[in-house]
Design an enzyme around this catalytic site. Structure first.
Site, PDB file in Angstrom:
ATOM      1  N   ASP A  80      -1.757   6.269   7.017  1.00  0.00           N
ATOM      2  CA  ASP A  80      -1.745   4.831   7.252  1.00  0.00           C
ATOM      3  C   ASP A  80      -2.716   4.526   8.400  1.00  0.00           C
ATOM      4  O   ASP A  80      -2.995   5.408   9.213  1.00  0.00           O
ATOM      5  CB  ASP A  80      -0.318   4.402   7.632  1.00  0.00           C
ATOM      6  CG  ASP A  80      -0.087   2.925   7.386  1.00  0.00           C
ATOM      7  OD1 ASP A  80      -0.961   2.277   6.788  1.00  0.00           O
ATOM      8  OD2 ASP A  80       0.972   2.423   7.795  1.00  0.00           O
ATOM      9  N   ARG A  85       6.873  -8.269   1.492  1.00  0.00           N
ATOM     10  CA  ARG A  85       7.704  -7.839   2.617  1.00  0.00           C
ATOM     11  C   ARG A  85       8.313  -9.046   3.330  1.00  0.00           C
ATOM     12  O   ARG A  85       9.478  -9.029   3.735  1.00  0.00           O
ATOM     13  CB  ARG A  85       6.879  -7.006   3.608  1.00  0.00           C
ATOM     14  CG  ARG A  85       7.729  -6.435   4.744  1.00  0.00           C
ATOM     15  CD  ARG A  85       6.887  -5.712   5.763  1.00  0.00           C
ATOM     16  NE  ARG A  85       6.293  -4.501   5.210  1.00  0.00           N
ATOM     17  CZ  ARG A  85       5.251  -3.875   5.746  1.00  0.00           C
ATOM     18  NH1 ARG A  85       4.684  -4.341   6.829  1.00  0.00           N
ATOM     19  NH2 ARG A  85       4.785  -2.784   5.200  1.00  0.00           N
ATOM     20  N   THR A 136      -5.824  -1.910   7.006  1.00  0.00           N
ATOM     21  CA  THR A 136      -5.927  -3.362   6.950  1.00  0.00           C
ATOM     22  C   THR A 136      -7.374  -3.773   7.258  1.00  0.00           C
ATOM     23  O   THR A 136      -7.720  -4.932   7.138  1.00  0.00           O
ATOM     24  CB  THR A 136      -5.010  -3.998   8.016  1.00  0.00           C
ATOM     25  OG1 THR A 136      -5.214  -3.296   9.248  1.00  0.00           O
ATOM     26  CG2 THR A 136      -3.552  -3.885   7.622  1.00  0.00           C
ATOM     27  N   LYS A 152       0.834  -1.205   0.000  1.00  0.00           N
ATOM     28  CA  LYS A 152       0.000   0.000   0.000  1.00  0.00           C
ATOM     29  C   LYS A 152       0.877   1.267   0.000  1.00  0.00           C
ATOM     30  O   LYS A 152       0.635   2.194  -0.771  1.00  0.00           O
ATOM     31  CB  LYS A 152      -0.943   0.015   1.221  1.00  0.00           C
ATOM     32  CG  LYS A 152      -1.904  -1.167   1.236  1.00  0.00           C
ATOM     33  CD  LYS A 152      -2.892  -1.101   2.378  1.00  0.00           C
ATOM     34  CE  LYS A 152      -2.319  -1.429   3.730  1.00  0.00           C
ATOM     35  NZ  LYS A 152      -1.919  -2.827   3.916  1.00  0.00           N
ATOM     36  N   THR A 153       1.890   1.258   0.824  1.00  0.00           N
ATOM     37  CA  THR A 153       2.790   2.413   0.904  1.00  0.00           C
ATOM     38  C   THR A 153       3.597   2.549  -0.379  1.00  0.00           C
ATOM     39  O   THR A 153       3.763   3.652  -0.919  1.00  0.00           O
ATOM     40  CB  THR A 153       3.764   2.247   2.101  1.00  0.00           C
ATOM     41  OG1 THR A 153       3.004   1.866   3.238  1.00  0.00           O
ATOM     42  CG2 THR A 153       4.514   3.520   2.384  1.00  0.00           C
TER      43      THR A 153
END
Ligand code: ADE
Length: 334
Positions: free
Chosen positions: A108, A216, A157, A63-64
């Site tokens: 966020d 990640r 999330t 997302k980032t």
């Protein structure tokens, strides 16, 4: 002034170098990329700031990263903050008035914005105005502060926790899903090149299988395998080196870590496989409810090891088989 930026997580230095910076470098999430390119090109053609965007999906799915690429494509600067960091209206005012036209504000965990801040955000998003209340009680008055034409990118999330008035103010909403093995393998290969480490294709496959379909995690495992290969071997990440590194980290063939297995074991041995409520499971495993919801459960459910039923969490037959515990049927369901 209070620092409203979010601190970078540990290991961020390397993560920054691995993070793709262009659409060409970004692997996977093809549909989202295609949609975003259209939205970006159209707003550039019209010479308008980008519409507000909402991204949701599990942590580590990008997302980032996507938001940084969007900023780059728009030639805009991006300011990062998070829902819990904005405590008061003054915090929000400080952030918004420091933006310039076209800037992107990334929030966020936007499901954790408090209600009061949300109320201030509505006119800011819609009309680029902030209605500040000055004074208290009967003497209070409001002042309208004009804001630059910014773009809000919200990330969460837990999309269900976002109130519908806030959700409705985003021009587009995108769900990031887990990555396929092929994409994860490509990501591992790309990262290995950037890290300047050689890796055998069987090792790429092995790491990919255990990476929770999440870039990640794949990058983190690759870095640990690299450490292991440098200390125990000649630097080349062979399948054997990768296997040993993963064994040391107690990550099994399904990509489960110690914590995941403990949750399943608790569910099976203490609660006869469930159903058990979230609160009870959190207490029994000494885990935060948020960690269960955001970190553990999405992957356990994706693998089909856990189910969420109206009565609570349940371990599936597959979970019993994975842990090597004999399944004798669930007595609680009779
Ligand atoms: N690193 C992390 N996420 C990535 C992605 N989607 N593509 C390429 N590299 C990545």
């Amino acid at each position: 002034m209070k620092n409203l930026s979010i601190p970078p997580p540990a290991d961020q230095g390397l993560d920054q170098t691995l993070r793709p910076k262009t659409w060409q470098e970004y692997i996977g999430q093809e549909k989202i990329k295609r949609n975003l390119r259209v939205i970006i090109d159209a707003s550039k053609k019209r010479g308008e700031p980008l519409e507000h965007l909402l991204f949701y999906g599990n942590s580590g799915l990008g997302k980032t990263t996507l938001s940084h690429i969007i900023a780059q494509e728009m030639g805009a600067s991006i300011k990062m903050t998070s829902g819990p960091a904005i405590e008061r209206a003054g915090d929000l005012a400080a952030i918004l008035t420091n933006l310039s036209d076209g800037d992107i504000l990334f929030i966020d965990e936007c499901h954790r914005l408090n209600k009061i801040i949300e109320e201030y955000l509505y006119p800011a998003m819609e009309d680029f105005k902030l209605n500040i209340i000055i004074g208290k009680g009967p003497m209070a008055s409001t002042m309208e502060l004009p804001l630059p034409h910014f773009t809000l990118i919200g990330a969460t999330t837990r999309v269900a926790m976002i109130s519908s008035p806030l959700r409705n103010r985003f021009g587009a909403t995108f769900q990031l899903s887990f990555y396929g093995s092929e994409d994860i393998e490509k990501i591992i290969q790309r990262s290995a090149k950037i890290l300047n480490v050689e890796i055998e294709s069987d090792a790429v496959k092995l790491i990919s299988q255990r990476s929770r379909f999440t870039p990640r995690v794949a990058n983190r495992l690759l870095k640990r395998a690299r450490d292991f290969a440098q200390v125990e071997g000649q630097g080349l990440i062979t399948e054997n080196m990768a296997k040993k590194a993963l064994e040391l980290l107690e990550i099994d063939e399904a990509g489960l870590e110690y914590g995941d297995r403990r949750i399943l074991e608790t569910l099976i041995t203490k609660f006869e496989g469930g159903p058990v409520g979230l609160q009870t499971l959190a207490a029994a495993t000494s885990e935060e409810q948020d960690a269960l919801l955001d970190v553990y459960e999405p992957y356990l459910m994706q693998l089909g090891f856990m189910e969420r039923t109206p009565k609570g969490r349940m371990a599936t037959k597959l979970a019993y088989a994975h842990l090597g515990i004999k399944y004798k049927g669930n007595q609680n369901l009779l």
